[in-house]
Motif scaffolding. Sequence first.
Motif, mmCIF file in Angstrom:
data_model
loop_
_atom_site.group_PDB
_atom_site.id
_atom_site.type_symbol
_atom_site.label_atom_id
_atom_site.label_comp_id
_atom_site.label_asym_id
_atom_site.label_seq_id
_atom_site.Cartn_x
_atom_site.Cartn_y
_atom_site.Cartn_z
ATOM 1 N N TRP A 13 -4.797 67.323 19.583
ATOM 2 C CA TRP A 13 -5.139 67.736 20.954
ATOM 3 C C TRP A 13 -5.663 66.486 21.671
ATOM 4 O O TRP A 13 -6.759 66.025 21.379
ATOM 5 N N HIS A 14 -4.847 65.917 22.584
ATOM 6 C CA HIS A 14 -5.206 64.614 23.178
ATOM 7 C C HIS A 14 -6.246 64.710 24.292
ATOM 8 O O HIS A 14 -6.684 63.687 24.801
ATOM 9 N N ILE A 15 -6.578 65.925 24.691
ATOM 10 C CA ILE A 15 -7.522 66.062 25.804
ATOM 11 C C ILE A 15 -8.808 66.697 25.266
ATOM 12 O O ILE A 15 -8.854 67.128 24.110
ATOM 13 N N ASP A 18 -4.664 53.391 35.859
ATOM 14 C CA ASP A 18 -4.675 54.849 35.617
ATOM 15 C C ASP A 18 -3.427 55.519 36.167
ATOM 16 O O ASP A 18 -2.780 54.989 37.063
ATOM 17 N N ARG A 19 -3.138 56.702 35.613
ATOM 18 C CA ARG A 19 -2.263 57.620 36.326
ATOM 19 C C ARG A 19 -3.100 58.174 37.463
ATOM 20 O O ARG A 19 -4.330 58.280 37.336
ATOM 21 N N ILE A 20 -2.452 58.565 38.572
ATOM 22 C CA ILE A 20 -3.248 59.154 39.656
ATOM 23 C C ILE A 20 -3.515 60.607 39.276
ATOM 24 O O ILE A 20 -2.663 61.473 39.413
ATOM 25 N N GLN A 56 4.370 52.526 38.868
ATOM 26 C CA GLN A 56 4.356 52.383 37.411
ATOM 27 C C GLN A 56 4.497 50.894 37.065
ATOM 28 O O GLN A 56 5.353 50.215 37.616
ATOM 29 N N HIS A 57 3.641 50.386 36.215
ATOM 30 C CA HIS A 57 3.740 48.993 35.767
ATOM 31 C C HIS A 57 4.072 48.973 34.288
ATOM 32 O O HIS A 57 3.713 49.890 33.554
ATOM 33 N N SER A 58 4.724 47.886 33.862
ATOM 34 C CA SER A 58 4.973 47.750 32.426
ATOM 35 C C SER A 58 3.719 47.160 31.770
ATOM 36 O O SER A 58 2.873 46.597 32.460
ATOM 37 N N HIS A 91 -13.813 63.139 33.083
ATOM 38 C CA HIS A 91 -13.760 63.712 31.743
ATOM 39 C C HIS A 91 -12.464 63.196 31.128
ATOM 40 O O HIS A 91 -11.439 63.217 31.789
ATOM 41 N N ASP A 92 -12.490 62.746 29.892
ATOM 42 C CA ASP A 92 -11.283 62.153 29.295
ATOM 43 C C ASP A 92 -11.353 62.335 27.781
ATOM 44 O O ASP A 92 -12.425 62.134 27.186
ATOM 45 N N GLY A 93 -10.225 62.704 27.193
ATOM 46 C CA GLY A 93 -10.194 62.886 25.737
ATOM 47 C C GLY A 93 -10.658 61.617 25.052
ATOM 48 O O GLY A 93 -11.641 61.610 24.305
ATOM 49 N N ASN A 149 -9.262 57.850 26.396
ATOM 50 C CA ASN A 149 -8.948 56.820 27.381
ATOM 51 C C ASN A 149 -8.561 55.510 26.688
ATOM 52 O O ASN A 149 -9.387 54.772 26.148
ATOM 53 N N LEU A 150 -7.261 55.263 26.727
ATOM 54 C CA LEU A 150 -6.711 54.089 26.046
ATOM 55 C C LEU A 150 -6.849 52.813 26.869
ATOM 56 O O LEU A 150 -6.847 51.716 26.308
ATOM 57 N N VAL A 151 -7.016 52.963 28.192
ATOM 58 C CA VAL A 151 -7.138 51.763 29.028
ATOM 59 C C VAL A 151 -8.355 50.957 28.595
ATOM 60 O O VAL A 151 -8.302 49.728 28.476
ATOM 61 N N LYS A 170 -9.627 50.694 25.707
ATOM 62 C CA LYS A 170 -9.358 49.970 24.452
ATOM 63 C C LYS A 170 -8.326 48.867 24.668
ATOM 64 O O LYS A 170 -8.402 47.803 24.045
ATOM 65 N N GLU A 171 -7.360 49.120 25.553
ATOM 66 C CA GLU A 171 -6.362 48.074 25.837
ATOM 67 C C GLU A 171 -7.035 46.850 26.451
ATOM 68 O O GLU A 171 -6.698 45.715 26.113
ATOM 69 N N PHE A 172 -7.982 47.095 27.356
ATOM 70 C CA PHE A 172 -8.684 45.982 27.995
ATOM 71 C C PHE A 172 -9.414 45.147 26.936
ATOM 72 O O PHE A 172 -9.308 43.923 26.906
HETATM 73 P P1 ADQ Z 1 -3.664 59.720 29.632
HETATM 74 O O1 ADQ Z 1 -4.393 60.738 30.406
HETATM 75 O O2 ADQ Z 1 -2.320 59.400 30.100
HETATM 76 O O3 ADQ Z 1 -3.621 60.110 28.104
HETATM 77 P P2 ADQ Z 1 -4.959 57.096 28.872
HETATM 78 O O4 ADQ Z 1 -5.578 57.330 27.549
HETATM 79 O O5 ADQ Z 1 -5.767 56.238 29.757
HETATM 80 O O6 ADQ Z 1 -4.628 58.408 29.684
HETATM 81 O O7 ADQ Z 1 -3.581 56.388 28.611
HETATM 82 C C1 ADQ Z 1 -2.833 55.921 29.673
HETATM 83 C C2 ADQ Z 1 -1.785 54.958 29.160
HETATM 84 O O8 ADQ Z 1 -0.823 54.786 30.151
HETATM 85 C C3 ADQ Z 1 -2.336 53.599 28.828
HETATM 86 O O9 ADQ Z 1 -1.609 53.043 27.785
HETATM 87 C C4 ADQ Z 1 -2.118 52.831 30.114
HETATM 88 O O10 ADQ Z 1 -1.928 51.454 29.925
HETATM 89 C C5 ADQ Z 1 -0.876 53.470 30.652
HETATM 90 N N1 ADQ Z 1 -0.941 53.528 32.115
HETATM 91 C C6 ADQ Z 1 -1.827 54.161 32.861
HETATM 92 N N2 ADQ Z 1 -1.587 53.956 34.171
HETATM 93 C C7 ADQ Z 1 -0.527 53.154 34.231
HETATM 94 C C8 ADQ Z 1 0.212 52.570 35.292
HETATM 95 N N3 ADQ Z 1 -0.125 52.742 36.549
HETATM 96 N N4 ADQ Z 1 1.265 51.820 34.983
HETATM 97 C C9 ADQ Z 1 1.572 51.621 33.694
HETATM 98 N N5 ADQ Z 1 0.916 52.105 32.656
HETATM 99 C C10 ADQ Z 1 -0.121 52.880 32.925
HETATM 100 C C11 ADQ Z 1 -4.001 61.274 27.344
HETATM 101 C C12 ADQ Z 1 -5.477 61.671 27.435
HETATM 102 C C13 ADQ Z 1 -6.359 60.510 27.082
HETATM 103 C C14 ADQ Z 1 -5.992 59.980 25.700
HETATM 104 C C15 ADQ Z 1 -4.531 59.731 25.614
HETATM 105 C C16 ADQ Z 1 -4.125 59.399 24.192
HETATM 106 O O11 ADQ Z 1 -5.770 62.131 28.737
HETATM 107 O O12 ADQ Z 1 -7.721 60.888 27.083
HETATM 108 O O13 ADQ Z 1 -6.699 58.784 25.468
HETATM 109 O O14 ADQ Z 1 -3.769 60.874 25.995
HETATM 110 O O15 ADQ Z 1 -4.522 60.374 23.338
#
Ligand code: ADQ
Length: 756
Positions: free
Chosen positions: A436-438, A549-551, A626-628, A648-650, A652-654, A656-658
Amino acid sequence: MRLTSRLSIALILSVALVSMGIAYYQTRAQTESMRRDLERQSLMLGESLARAAEPLVVDGSNDRLQRLVERFKDHESVAGIAAYDGAGKLLAVTPGLAAIANRTPKAVNEALRNGWVRTAFLESPAGPRHIVALPLYDDDGVAGVLAILHDASYIESRTAALWRRALVGVAVQTVIIVAITLLAVRLSVRRPILHMAQWLRDLRAGKALPSAKPAGEFEPLAHEVTQLASSLSEARAAAQQEARLRYSAESTWTMDRLRLFVEERLGGTRLFAVSNREPYEHRRASGGIQMVTPASGLVTALEPVLRSCDGTWVAQGTGDADRETVDEFDRVRVPAEPPQYTLRRVWLSREEERGFYYGFANEGIWPLCHIAHTRPIFRAEDWQAYREVNRKFAEALLDEIAPDASPVVLVQDYHFALLPAMIKEQRPDARVAIFWHIPWPNPEAFGICPWQRELLEGLLGADVAGFHIQAHCNNFLETVDRALESRIEWERFAVNRAGHLTLVRPFAISVSTDCAESAARPAGLPHLERASLLARLGVRATYMGVGVDRIDYTKGIPERFRGIEAFLENCPSYRGRFTFVQVASPSRTLIARYHDLIHEVENEAERINRRFQTANWRPIVLLTRQHSHQEILPLYCAADLCMVTSLHDGMNLVAKEFVAARDDEQGALILSRFAGASYELPDALMVNPYDTGELANAIRRALEMPARERTERMRRMRAVVRERNIYRWAANLIGELCAVRPQSEPPLLQDPAEVA
Ligand code: ADQ
């Protein structure tokens, strides 16, 4: 001997041989033509002379005959003239022809005997000669013969001269052709080979892969070498990492370690994943069909797992060229180079997608689980679509796992809450986990869902239910406790319902640091990178922040912007010096709330920019596309700070990516305490995203933090992310699932004979 030397010798020999052959035939033809000319000339002279000589021979006028032959002795290249009677006796001869005076030439005898004109070339002590013998007639037949000899030595000398010229021609031709060929070989073969050799040498020395590839005829070879090279560099990186691990005695997970682990745990059993979003979409583009990876935390997380164990991923086909690229069983091997696992696509109609995805999953469950003050909407028809689509995916999966005994299945996310029970009903031998990712909210919050019981029953079909953090597990167990007849085994965090046990475990998802590290930092000074990055975005600034982020209303983007506004209000000295780059990709835009949010985000950015901007500077650069990952990495590397302000976020991979990108151990992370990541990264600057003042203070702190403290914090966060990476997430989840005993063998198909 080197290739070029061998090639040169072969070329010289073959060109010389061919040229010699041609010269031989040309010279021979010219010699022949000279002989024919001489023959024609002597025949013409002979015939006119014979007409004059004939009456003189018949009458026996030898003196006049002698005068006649002497008159022609100096004619062109005439060497001599002789006249014979019918018995072959010499009647008249030019001086100097003593040789033939003694011996009658063969041609003369033949002309006498047969009465024919005879011609021949012959050798005489004075040199080569041409003879023509013409019979002379009286009334009774052949009365004598007139013989004319021409000097033929000029033919020999001209032939020799022709040969000399031909040989010089052969030599010159050979040199020119060989030189041109060798030059061409050098340009078209040797240079690319040297280029490739240098490339391989760099690779052997462990340098980064050069981007320029040899083109033309060598492209296929270059392509293969590139593949080989990238496999080699991956192997090298893995080996280096292993060595580092052994040195530091850490237990860091790598893709190779995961692969071995999965192989060992599965022992030949295959691994299957189900998610709504597919890891690869095929889309039509101007140059043909393109393979695209959509932005999603889920894909980021699961892709390396499937790659490492050649599994099957069942997902919805959403690309406009998806149907063209699958086989008759809706399968396609991915990625393109080299294919490492199978993608099985499931097709949904517009109505199904509207009800299942946009409706129940994203207007119902998503806001239900995220406490972000957007009301969930529950429609009976959406629930119906959700159930039907879950059934459709279950059938596709059952189809895929049919040949496998005790298959291992990883179901992904809130789109498929009903799937575990549907699979287990048909295949009790399958080992099923759902992740459950959220977040999972508290029982009161979840309890407002009219179908909470059905959702929980579906989920409890799984052997393992995974969440990011313990708090979500606890909420889930409490929800089950409130809503269903079951026994919660708190001591081992499990639900026992009608004899079936579901383990409830936290598995913190993460990123694969190896990719981020190897791609992150191009050699060069970070501030120069930042200046050129900002210049490309049309601003000049000393400090830079980043958000990706996604919007989505859960990500707190407008709240973040208001924090930036408050920071510029409170700290005016940063006006003109601090710019925040927000990468924001539109998402779920068919839902009104998401559609409106795009405008809200744009308007907020515009309002704040209008308030503070100058000619060369603005506080917020909003990039709504959308960016690569390759485009995002330089932003992470160049920023002084990254803001993750989810309401609120399960996980947040951003965040960790940073951290993974900052191998320079610089940069500060501002992190919402309502994101799962905050449990793992206490060294981030923790904020309440609803508190604008706190956000403003955090930005100031991030920019003014002593360098040492910033490095220390980043170093500790990097250690966490490196240690608890995506491979560890997968290994823990799969390890937990593999430890589950399959409940029973698959139901045996009845023997038709028995049925009868
Ligand atoms: P998301 O809600 O999609 O994931 P997140 O964990 O931040 O959120 O992951 C987003 C991913 O998409 C990251 O890899 C990021 O780099 C990429 N991304 C975001 N915006 C982007 C953009 N504008 N252009 C390109 N890439 C973009 C759901 C849950 C999170 C959980 C993940 C994984 O909501 O809480 O961390 O699943 O389980």
